[in-house]
Motif scaffolding. Structure first.
Motif, PDB file in Angstrom:
ATOM      1  N   LYS A 277      -6.861  36.562  -8.440  1.00 48.22           N
ATOM      2  CA  LYS A 277      -6.322  35.753  -7.240  1.00 48.22           C
ATOM      3  C   LYS A 277      -6.695  34.387  -6.596  1.00 48.22           C
ATOM      4  CE  LYS A 277      -5.390  39.806  -3.580  1.00 48.22           C
ATOM      5  NZ  LYS A 277      -6.036  40.335  -2.361  1.00 48.22           N
ATOM      6  N   PRO A 278      -6.458  33.335  -6.296  1.00 53.16           N
ATOM      7  CA  PRO A 278      -6.081  31.824  -6.328  1.00 53.16           C
ATOM      8  C   PRO A 278      -7.560  31.114  -6.230  1.00 53.16           C
ATOM      9  CG  PRO A 278      -4.171  32.385  -5.746  1.00 53.16           C
ATOM     10  CD  PRO A 278      -4.546  33.664  -6.132  1.00 53.16           C
ATOM     11  N   ASP A 279      -8.036  32.121  -4.822  1.00 53.35           N
ATOM     12  CA  ASP A 279      -8.910  32.177  -4.035  1.00 53.35           C
ATOM     13  C   ASP A 279     -10.343  32.704  -4.672  1.00 53.35           C
ATOM     14  OD1 ASP A 279      -8.208  29.946  -3.106  1.00 53.35           O
ATOM     15  OD2 ASP A 279      -7.680  30.939  -1.508  1.00 53.35           O
ATOM     16  N   ASP A 280     -10.522  33.665  -5.487  1.00 53.21           N
ATOM     17  CA  ASP A 280     -11.346  34.166  -5.453  1.00 53.21           C
ATOM     18  C   ASP A 280     -12.441  33.231  -6.745  1.00 53.21           C
ATOM     19  OD1 ASP A 280     -10.260  36.461  -5.325  1.00 53.21           O
ATOM     20  OD2 ASP A 280      -9.411  37.111  -7.655  1.00 53.21           O
ATOM     21  N   LEU A 281     -13.577  33.646  -6.666  1.00 53.34           N
ATOM     22  CA  LEU A 281     -14.422  32.717  -7.673  1.00 53.34           C
ATOM     23  C   LEU A 281     -14.865  34.381  -8.895  1.00 53.34           C
ATOM     24  CD1 LEU A 281     -16.777  30.414  -7.336  1.00 53.34           C
ATOM     25  CD2 LEU A 281     -18.069  31.405  -6.253  1.00 53.34           C
ATOM     26  N   LEU A 282     -15.205  33.349  -9.843  1.00 53.28           N
ATOM     27  CA  LEU A 282     -15.844  34.619 -10.683  1.00 53.28           C
ATOM     28  C   LEU A 282     -17.928  33.816 -11.171  1.00 53.28           C
ATOM     29  CD1 LEU A 282     -14.453  36.514 -13.018  1.00 53.28           C
ATOM     30  CD2 LEU A 282     -14.380  34.211 -14.887  1.00 53.28           C
ATOM     31  N   VAL A 283     -18.034  34.520 -11.123  1.00 55.80           N
ATOM     32  CA  VAL A 283     -19.192  34.252 -11.165  1.00 55.80           C
ATOM     33  C   VAL A 283     -19.949  34.973 -12.239  1.00 55.80           C
ATOM     34  CG1 VAL A 283     -21.494  34.287 -10.193  1.00 55.80           C
ATOM     35  CG2 VAL A 283     -19.679  34.635  -8.318  1.00 55.80           C
ATOM     36  N   LEU A 284     -20.556  34.334 -13.847  1.00 58.91           N
ATOM     37  CA  LEU A 284     -21.059  34.422 -15.007  1.00 58.91           C
ATOM     38  C   LEU A 284     -22.184  34.164 -14.707  1.00 58.91           C
ATOM     39  CD1 LEU A 284     -18.484  32.355 -14.819  1.00 58.91           C
ATOM     40  CD2 LEU A 284     -18.208  34.205 -17.351  1.00 58.91           C
ATOM     41  N   ASN A 285     -22.588  34.955 -15.662  1.00 61.95           N
ATOM     42  CA  ASN A 285     -24.285  34.686 -15.989  1.00 61.95           C
ATOM     43  C   ASN A 285     -24.885  33.942 -17.601  1.00 61.95           C
ATOM     44  OD1 ASN A 285     -27.553  34.959 -16.762  1.00 61.95           O
ATOM     45  ND2 ASN A 285     -27.057  37.616 -16.441  1.00 61.95           N
ATOM     46  N   ASP A 286     -24.853  32.494 -16.581  1.00 61.74           N
ATOM     47  CA  ASP A 286     -25.425  31.519 -18.209  1.00 61.74           C
ATOM     48  C   ASP A 286     -26.775  32.025 -19.160  1.00 61.74           C
ATOM     49  OD1 ASP A 286     -26.827  30.117 -16.709  1.00 61.74           O
ATOM     50  OD2 ASP A 286     -26.153  28.790 -16.334  1.00 61.74           O
TER      51      ASP A 286
ATOM     52  N   LEU B 149     -10.157  28.731 -15.392  1.00 58.99           N
ATOM     53  CA  LEU B 149     -10.837  30.255 -13.839  1.00 58.99           C
ATOM     54  C   LEU B 149     -11.457  29.564 -12.572  1.00 58.99           C
ATOM     55  CD1 LEU B 149     -11.478  33.713 -16.108  1.00 58.99           C
ATOM     56  CD2 LEU B 149      -8.912  32.771 -15.084  1.00 58.99           C
ATOM     57  N   ASN B 150     -11.453  29.717 -12.360  1.00 57.13           N
ATOM     58  CA  ASN B 150     -12.503  29.472 -10.415  1.00 57.13           C
ATOM     59  C   ASN B 150     -13.800  30.149 -11.565  1.00 57.13           C
ATOM     60  OD1 ASN B 150     -13.185  28.063  -8.653  1.00 57.13           O
ATOM     61  ND2 ASN B 150     -13.001  29.507  -7.256  1.00 57.13           N
ATOM     62  N   HIS B 151     -14.270  28.926 -11.814  1.00 61.29           N
ATOM     63  CA  HIS B 151     -16.410  30.328 -12.348  1.00 61.29           C
ATOM     64  C   HIS B 151     -17.127  29.118 -11.661  1.00 61.29           C
ATOM     65  CE1 HIS B 151     -15.295  27.746 -15.186  1.00 61.29           C
ATOM     66  NE2 HIS B 151     -16.818  28.000 -14.805  1.00 61.29           N
ATOM     67  N   ALA B 152     -18.065  29.850 -11.100  1.00 57.33           N
ATOM     68  CA  ALA B 152     -19.404  29.598 -11.284  1.00 57.33           C
ATOM     69  C   ALA B 152     -21.137  30.141 -12.298  1.00 57.33           C
ATOM     70  CB  ALA B 152     -19.864  29.426 -10.035  1.00 57.33           C
ATOM     71  N   PHE B 153     -22.211  29.667 -12.313  1.00 57.35           N
ATOM     72  CA  PHE B 153     -23.132  30.245 -12.934  1.00 57.35           C
ATOM     73  C   PHE B 153     -24.001  30.802 -11.840  1.00 57.35           C
ATOM     74  CE2 PHE B 153     -20.103  27.873 -15.790  1.00 57.35           C
ATOM     75  CZ  PHE B 153     -19.875  28.777 -16.919  1.00 57.35           C
TER      76      PHE B 153
ATOM     77  N   ALA C 111      -7.005  39.649 -22.544  1.00 59.25           N
ATOM     78  CA  ALA C 111      -6.271  38.910 -22.559  1.00 59.25           C
ATOM     79  C   ALA C 111      -5.247  38.242 -20.717  1.00 59.25           C
ATOM     80  CB  ALA C 111      -5.101  38.216 -23.527  1.00 59.25           C
ATOM     81  N   GLU C 112      -5.117  39.834 -20.521  1.00 62.15           N
ATOM     82  CA  GLU C 112      -4.568  39.746 -19.515  1.00 62.15           C
ATOM     83  C   GLU C 112      -5.291  39.402 -18.233  1.00 62.15           C
ATOM     84  OE1 GLU C 112      -1.180  42.861 -18.985  1.00 62.15           O
ATOM     85  OE2 GLU C 112      -3.246  43.709 -20.460  1.00 62.15           O
ATOM     86  N   PHE C 113      -6.718  39.652 -18.409  1.00 68.06           N
ATOM     87  CA  PHE C 113      -7.516  39.563 -16.775  1.00 68.06           C
ATOM     88  C   PHE C 113      -7.189  38.618 -15.845  1.00 68.06           C
ATOM     89  CE2 PHE C 113     -11.255  37.295 -15.525  1.00 68.06           C
ATOM     90  CZ  PHE C 113     -12.095  38.740 -14.570  1.00 68.06           C
ATOM     91  N   PRO C 114      -6.502  36.699 -16.247  1.00 74.86           N
ATOM     92  CA  PRO C 114      -6.339  36.131 -15.185  1.00 74.86           C
ATOM     93  C   PRO C 114      -5.507  36.558 -14.734  1.00 74.86           C
ATOM     94  CG  PRO C 114      -7.012  35.259 -17.065  1.00 74.86           C
ATOM     95  CD  PRO C 114      -6.258  36.597 -17.439  1.00 74.86           C
ATOM     96  N   THR C 115      -4.672  37.391 -15.151  1.00 73.33           N
ATOM     97  CA  THR C 115      -3.180  38.087 -14.066  1.00 73.33           C
ATOM     98  C   THR C 115      -3.976  38.776 -12.185  1.00 73.33           C
ATOM     99  OG1 THR C 115      -2.544  40.194 -15.525  1.00 73.33           O
ATOM    100  CG2 THR C 115      -2.100  37.264 -16.285  1.00 73.33           C
TER     101      THR C 115
END
Length: 344
Positions: free
Chosen positions: A72-81, A205-209, A65-69
Protein backbone atom coordinates in the motif's frame (compact mmCIF):
# COMPACT_ATOMS: atom_id res chain seq x y z
CA UNK A 1 -1.51 -17.34 -11.33
CA UNK A 2 -4.70 -18.75 -9.86
CA UNK A 3 -5.36 -18.76 -6.12
CA UNK A 4 -5.17 -22.27 -4.70
CA UNK A 5 -8.73 -23.52 -4.33
CA UNK A 6 -8.01 -25.48 -1.14
CA UNK A 7 -8.87 -22.57 1.14
CA UNK A 8 -9.49 -22.53 4.83
CA UNK A 9 -10.71 -19.26 6.41
CA UNK A 10 -8.29 -17.68 8.82
CA UNK A 11 -10.61 -18.20 11.79
CA UNK A 12 -10.65 -21.93 11.09
CA UNK A 13 -6.85 -22.07 10.88
CA UNK A 14 -6.64 -20.35 14.24
CA UNK A 15 -9.28 -22.61 15.77
CA UNK A 16 -7.15 -25.61 14.88
CA UNK A 17 -4.36 -24.02 16.94
CA UNK A 18 -6.35 -23.29 20.09
CA UNK A 19 -3.99 -25.67 21.86
CA UNK A 20 -0.55 -24.74 20.59
CA UNK A 21 2.03 -27.52 20.39
CA UNK A 22 5.49 -26.49 21.48
CA UNK A 23 7.31 -29.66 20.46
CA UNK A 24 10.20 -29.16 18.05
CA UNK A 25 9.06 -32.11 15.93
CA UNK A 26 5.74 -30.35 15.27
CA UNK A 27 7.59 -27.92 12.99
CA UNK A 28 8.89 -30.67 10.73
CA UNK A 29 8.14 -31.22 7.03
CA UNK A 30 9.53 -33.43 4.28
CA UNK A 31 11.75 -31.72 1.71
CA UNK A 32 13.17 -33.59 -1.29
CA UNK A 33 16.87 -32.79 -1.53
CA UNK A 34 16.60 -31.74 -5.18
CA UNK A 35 14.49 -28.72 -4.16
CA UNK A 36 17.37 -27.16 -2.22
CA UNK A 37 18.78 -24.30 -4.30
CA UNK A 38 22.57 -24.74 -4.45
CA UNK A 39 22.98 -21.78 -6.78
CA UNK A 40 21.04 -18.58 -7.50
CA UNK A 41 18.88 -17.91 -10.51
CA UNK A 42 20.44 -15.88 -13.30
CA UNK A 43 18.24 -12.88 -12.44
CA UNK A 44 17.75 -11.80 -8.83
CA UNK A 45 14.09 -10.86 -9.19
CA UNK A 46 13.10 -13.97 -11.18
CA UNK A 47 12.16 -15.96 -8.07
CA UNK A 48 8.71 -17.29 -7.42
CA UNK A 49 6.77 -15.82 -4.50
CA UNK A 50 4.12 -17.58 -2.47
CA UNK A 51 1.63 -15.14 -0.96
CA UNK A 52 -0.04 -16.17 2.29
CA UNK A 53 -2.99 -14.11 3.50
CA UNK A 54 -3.17 -14.66 7.24
CA UNK A 55 -6.70 -13.38 7.78
CA UNK A 56 -8.28 -15.19 4.83
CA UNK A 57 -6.15 -18.30 5.14
CA UNK A 58 -5.44 -18.29 1.40
CA UNK A 59 -2.31 -19.23 -0.50
CA UNK A 60 -1.38 -17.82 -3.92
CA UNK A 61 1.46 -18.73 -6.24
CA UNK A 62 2.98 -15.58 -7.75
CA UNK A 63 6.30 -14.18 -8.93
CA UNK A 64 8.56 -11.87 -6.92
CA UNK A 65 8.34 -9.31 -9.73
CA UNK A 66 4.75 -8.76 -8.52
CA UNK A 67 5.86 -7.89 -4.98
CA UNK A 68 5.22 -4.11 -5.28
CA UNK A 69 1.57 -4.74 -6.17
CA UNK A 70 0.96 -6.16 -2.70
CA UNK A 71 2.14 -2.99 -0.96
CA UNK A 72 0.00 0.00 0.00
CA UNK A 73 1.17 3.60 -0.54
CA UNK A 74 1.85 4.19 3.16
CA UNK A 75 3.63 0.88 3.79
CA UNK A 76 7.24 0.99 4.99
CA UNK A 77 9.57 -1.75 3.82
CA UNK A 78 12.39 -2.39 6.32
CA UNK A 79 15.53 -4.19 5.11
CA UNK A 80 18.75 -5.42 6.72
CA UNK A 81 21.81 -3.73 5.18
CA UNK A 82 24.41 -6.01 6.80
CA UNK A 83 27.27 -7.07 4.55
CA UNK A 84 28.55 -10.64 4.49
CA UNK A 85 32.26 -11.01 5.15
CA UNK A 86 34.41 -13.91 3.87
CA UNK A 87 34.72 -15.29 7.38
CA UNK A 88 35.97 -18.82 6.61
CA UNK A 89 39.75 -19.33 6.74
CA UNK A 90 42.11 -22.24 6.16
CA UNK A 91 45.58 -22.54 7.62
CA UNK A 92 48.50 -22.59 5.22
CA UNK A 93 49.19 -26.23 6.06
CA UNK A 94 45.55 -27.16 5.39
CA UNK A 95 45.12 -28.74 8.82
CA UNK A 96 42.95 -26.12 10.51
CA UNK A 97 39.75 -24.33 9.56
CA UNK A 98 38.65 -21.12 11.29
CA UNK A 99 35.37 -19.22 11.19
CA UNK A 100 35.68 -15.62 12.30
CA UNK A 101 32.69 -14.87 14.53
CA UNK A 102 33.69 -11.42 15.71
CA UNK A 103 36.64 -9.09 15.11
CA UNK A 104 37.09 -7.59 18.56
CA UNK A 105 40.02 -5.57 17.20
CA UNK A 106 42.18 -5.77 14.06
CA UNK A 107 44.42 -8.29 15.85
CA UNK A 108 41.98 -10.12 18.14
CA UNK A 109 39.29 -12.35 16.66
CA UNK A 110 36.77 -14.67 18.25
CA UNK A 111 36.64 -17.81 16.09
CA UNK A 112 35.29 -21.29 15.74
CA UNK A 113 38.09 -23.76 15.09
CA UNK A 114 38.10 -27.19 13.47
CA UNK A 115 39.39 -29.52 14.73
CA UNK A 116 38.87 -27.80 18.05
CA UNK A 117 40.80 -30.25 20.20
CA UNK A 118 44.06 -29.21 18.54
CA UNK A 119 43.50 -25.50 19.17
CA UNK A 120 44.42 -25.21 22.83
CA UNK A 121 45.72 -22.07 24.55
CA UNK A 122 49.16 -21.26 23.16
CA UNK A 123 48.62 -23.15 19.90
CA UNK A 124 49.64 -21.26 16.75
CA UNK A 125 48.00 -21.20 13.33
CA UNK A 126 49.36 -19.58 10.17
CA UNK A 127 47.07 -18.06 7.52
CA UNK A 128 48.49 -16.19 4.55
CA UNK A 129 51.89 -16.20 6.20
CA UNK A 130 50.52 -14.43 9.29
CA UNK A 131 50.71 -16.23 12.63
CA UNK A 132 47.87 -16.27 15.11
CA UNK A 133 47.96 -17.70 18.62
CA UNK A 134 45.07 -19.03 20.73
CA UNK A 135 45.00 -16.87 23.87
CA UNK A 136 41.72 -18.06 25.37
CA UNK A 137 39.22 -20.90 25.00
CA UNK A 138 35.72 -19.82 25.92
CA UNK A 139 33.24 -22.00 27.79
CA UNK A 140 31.23 -22.66 24.61
CA UNK A 141 34.36 -23.74 22.70
CA UNK A 142 35.05 -20.52 20.77
CA UNK A 143 38.70 -19.47 20.53
CA UNK A 144 40.21 -16.02 20.99
CA UNK A 145 43.07 -15.67 18.49
CA UNK A 146 45.67 -12.91 18.55
CA UNK A 147 47.32 -12.24 15.18
CA UNK A 148 50.85 -10.90 14.87
CA UNK A 149 49.70 -8.45 12.19
CA UNK A 150 46.47 -7.59 10.40
CA UNK A 151 44.97 -10.35 8.29
CA UNK A 152 42.98 -9.38 5.19
CA UNK A 153 39.75 -11.39 5.10
CA UNK A 154 38.93 -10.29 1.57
CA UNK A 155 42.22 -11.74 0.38
CA UNK A 156 42.47 -14.89 2.47
CA UNK A 157 38.89 -15.61 3.50
CA UNK A 158 36.06 -17.57 1.93
CA UNK A 159 32.32 -17.12 2.25
CA UNK A 160 30.86 -19.55 4.76
CA UNK A 161 28.07 -20.84 2.55
CA UNK A 162 25.36 -22.82 4.36
CA UNK A 163 26.16 -26.53 4.59
CA UNK A 164 22.98 -27.48 2.73
CA UNK A 165 24.36 -26.02 -0.51
CA UNK A 166 26.77 -28.93 -0.56
CA UNK A 167 29.63 -26.96 -2.12
CA UNK A 168 32.42 -24.49 -1.42
CA UNK A 169 32.08 -20.84 -2.33
CA UNK A 170 32.90 -19.59 -5.82
CA UNK A 171 33.88 -16.17 -7.11
CA UNK A 172 30.31 -15.48 -8.28
CA UNK A 173 29.04 -15.91 -4.71
CA UNK A 174 30.92 -12.76 -3.70
CA UNK A 175 28.24 -10.87 -5.62
CA UNK A 176 25.16 -13.07 -5.42
CA UNK A 177 25.39 -14.09 -1.73
CA UNK A 178 25.10 -10.40 -0.94
CA UNK A 179 22.16 -8.01 -1.18
CA UNK A 180 22.47 -5.08 -3.59
CA UNK A 181 22.09 -2.71 -0.62
CA UNK A 182 24.67 -4.35 1.69
CA UNK A 183 26.94 -1.77 3.33
CA UNK A 184 27.67 -2.59 7.00
CA UNK A 185 30.31 -5.35 7.24
CA UNK A 186 29.92 -8.03 9.86
CA UNK A 187 27.57 -10.85 8.83
CA UNK A 188 28.62 -14.47 8.40
CA UNK A 189 25.41 -15.36 6.56
CA UNK A 190 23.29 -13.31 4.18
CA UNK A 191 19.87 -11.91 5.12
CA UNK A 192 18.46 -14.01 2.30
CA UNK A 193 15.01 -12.43 1.92
CA UNK A 194 16.81 -9.34 0.63
CA UNK A 195 18.65 -11.23 -2.12
CA UNK A 196 15.66 -10.96 -4.48
CA UNK A 197 15.70 -7.16 -4.73
CA UNK A 198 17.26 -5.22 -7.60
CA UNK A 199 18.19 -1.54 -7.38
CA UNK A 200 15.50 -0.81 -9.97
CA UNK A 201 12.74 -2.28 -7.82
CA UNK A 202 13.98 -0.90 -4.52
CA UNK A 203 14.16 2.69 -5.70
CA UNK A 204 10.42 2.63 -6.37
CA UNK A 205 9.50 1.43 -2.87
CA UNK A 206 9.20 3.32 0.41
CA UNK A 207 11.98 1.70 2.40
CA UNK A 208 14.37 2.06 5.33
CA UNK A 209 17.31 0.10 6.69
CA UNK A 210 18.48 -1.38 9.95
CA UNK A 211 21.52 -3.59 10.56
CA UNK A 212 21.69 -7.02 12.16
CA UNK A 213 24.85 -9.02 11.64
CA UNK A 214 23.68 -12.56 10.94
CA UNK A 215 25.80 -15.04 12.87
CA UNK A 216 26.53 -18.74 12.70
CA UNK A 217 23.77 -19.39 15.22
CA UNK A 218 21.19 -19.02 12.47
CA UNK A 219 22.29 -22.45 11.16
CA UNK A 220 22.34 -24.21 14.53
CA UNK A 221 19.55 -26.79 14.84
CA UNK A 222 17.07 -26.85 17.68
CA UNK A 223 18.15 -29.87 19.70
CA UNK A 224 15.66 -29.40 22.55
CA UNK A 225 12.58 -31.62 22.44
CA UNK A 226 10.44 -28.80 23.83
CA UNK A 227 10.69 -25.54 21.87
CA UNK A 228 10.80 -23.32 24.96
CA UNK A 229 13.93 -25.13 26.17
CA UNK A 230 15.99 -23.94 23.19
CA UNK A 231 18.65 -21.32 24.00
CA UNK A 232 18.64 -18.68 21.27
CA UNK A 233 21.85 -17.17 19.91
CA UNK A 234 22.54 -13.46 20.23
CA UNK A 235 23.25 -11.10 17.32
CA UNK A 236 24.34 -7.46 17.19
CA UNK A 237 22.08 -4.81 15.64
CA UNK A 238 21.80 -1.09 15.01
CA UNK A 239 18.60 0.89 14.43
CA UNK A 240 19.12 4.52 13.43
CA UNK A 241 16.98 7.39 14.70
CA UNK A 242 15.69 7.99 11.17
CA UNK A 243 14.53 4.39 10.71
CA UNK A 244 13.04 4.38 14.22
CA UNK A 245 11.01 7.49 13.40
CA UNK A 246 9.74 6.05 10.14
CA UNK A 247 8.79 2.72 11.72
CA UNK A 248 6.85 4.48 14.49
CA UNK A 249 4.84 6.56 11.99
CA UNK A 250 4.29 3.94 9.27
CA UNK A 251 0.78 2.73 8.50
CA UNK A 252 2.11 -0.83 8.01
CA UNK A 253 5.61 -2.17 8.55
CA UNK A 254 6.69 -4.90 6.13
CA UNK A 255 9.80 -6.70 7.39
CA UNK A 256 12.17 -8.12 4.78
CA UNK A 257 13.43 -11.20 6.56
CA UNK A 258 13.43 -12.77 9.98
CA UNK A 259 16.46 -10.69 11.00
CA UNK A 260 14.53 -7.43 10.60
CA UNK A 261 11.60 -9.02 12.43
CA UNK A 262 13.77 -10.00 15.39
CA UNK A 263 15.24 -6.52 15.78
CA UNK A 264 11.93 -4.67 15.58
CA UNK A 265 10.07 -7.11 17.81
CA UNK A 266 12.85 -7.12 20.40
CA UNK A 267 12.41 -3.36 20.70
CA UNK A 268 8.61 -3.56 20.70
CA UNK A 269 6.01 -0.87 19.98
CA UNK A 270 7.84 1.67 22.15
CA UNK A 271 10.86 1.86 19.87
CA UNK A 272 13.23 4.57 21.17
CA UNK A 273 12.95 7.66 18.97
CA UNK A 274 16.72 8.10 19.11
CA UNK A 275 17.26 4.60 17.74
CA UNK A 276 19.33 1.95 19.46
CA UNK A 277 22.36 -0.32 19.15
CA UNK A 278 22.66 -3.56 21.04
CA UNK A 279 22.22 -7.30 20.75
CA UNK A 280 19.11 -9.42 20.60
CA UNK A 281 18.51 -13.03 21.54
CA UNK A 282 14.74 -12.89 21.13
CA UNK A 283 13.23 -16.27 20.29
CA UNK A 284 9.89 -15.87 18.53
CA UNK A 285 7.71 -18.96 18.42
CA UNK A 286 4.01 -19.74 18.92
CA UNK A 287 2.28 -18.35 20.85
CA UNK A 288 3.62 -14.83 20.34
CA UNK A 289 1.85 -11.47 19.98
CA UNK A 290 3.57 -9.29 17.37
CA UNK A 291 3.80 -5.63 18.29
CA UNK A 292 5.57 -3.96 15.36
CA UNK A 293 5.52 -5.78 12.02
CA UNK A 294 2.42 -6.18 9.87
CA UNK A 295 3.86 -8.17 6.99
CA UNK A 296 6.85 -10.40 6.34
CA UNK A 297 8.83 -11.35 3.25
CA UNK A 298 11.00 -14.39 3.87
CA UNK A 299 12.58 -17.39 2.18
CA UNK A 300 11.66 -21.01 2.92
CA UNK A 301 13.42 -22.33 6.02
CA UNK A 302 14.81 -25.59 7.36
CA UNK A 303 12.49 -28.05 9.12
CA UNK A 304 12.37 -27.70 12.91
CA UNK A 305 14.40 -24.45 12.77
CA UNK A 306 13.88 -21.32 14.84
CA UNK A 307 13.09 -19.51 11.59
CA UNK A 308 10.11 -21.67 10.63
CA UNK A 309 8.95 -21.28 14.23
CA UNK A 310 9.06 -17.48 13.86
CA UNK A 311 7.06 -17.62 10.63
CA UNK A 312 4.58 -19.98 12.29
CA UNK A 313 4.13 -17.51 15.14
CA UNK A 314 3.28 -14.82 12.60
CA UNK A 315 0.85 -16.72 10.38
CA UNK A 316 -0.16 -19.78 12.42
CA UNK A 317 1.59 -23.12 12.45
CA UNK A 318 -1.07 -25.04 10.52
CA UNK A 319 -1.31 -22.45 7.76
CA UNK A 320 2.47 -22.24 7.44
CA UNK A 321 2.91 -26.01 7.27
CA UNK A 322 0.19 -26.16 4.61
CA UNK A 323 2.07 -23.46 2.69
CA UNK A 324 5.26 -25.52 2.91
CA UNK A 325 3.41 -28.64 1.77
CA UNK A 326 2.19 -26.74 -1.28
CA UNK A 327 5.66 -25.30 -1.89
CA UNK A 328 7.06 -28.83 -2.10
CA UNK A 329 4.21 -29.98 -4.34
CA UNK A 330 4.67 -26.95 -6.62
CA UNK A 331 8.46 -27.50 -6.76
CA UNK A 332 9.53 -24.21 -5.21
CA UNK A 333 13.25 -23.67 -4.66
CA UNK A 334 14.22 -23.74 -0.96
CA UNK A 335 16.60 -21.98 1.41
CA UNK A 336 19.16 -19.19 0.88
CA UNK A 337 19.22 -19.07 -2.92
CA UNK A 338 15.61 -20.20 -3.21
CA UNK A 339 12.19 -18.65 -3.73
CA UNK A 340 10.33 -16.51 -1.22
CA UNK A 341 7.10 -16.20 0.70
CA UNK A 342 5.13 -13.03 1.48
CA UNK A 343 2.93 -13.19 4.56
CA UNK A 344 0.38 -10.37 4.88
Amino acid sequence: MEIDNRRLPGAMWRAKESVVSLKTKDFDYHLPEELIAARPLEERSASRMMVVNRAAGTIEHRMFAEFPTFLKPDDLLVLNDTKVIPARLFSDDGRTELLCLDRLSPLEWRCLARPGKRMKVGREVVVGGITGQVTEVFENGDRLIHWESELDLNRHGHLALPHYMGRDDEESDRDRYQTVFAREEGAIAAPTAGLHFTPEMLVKLNHAFLTLHVGVGTFRPVSAEVVADHVMHSEKYHLSAETARRVKTAERVIAVGTTVTRVLESLGPEIPSEGKSGATDIFIHPPYQFGVIDGLLTNFHLPQSTLIMLVSAFAGKELVLEAYRQAVAERYRFYSYGDCMLLI
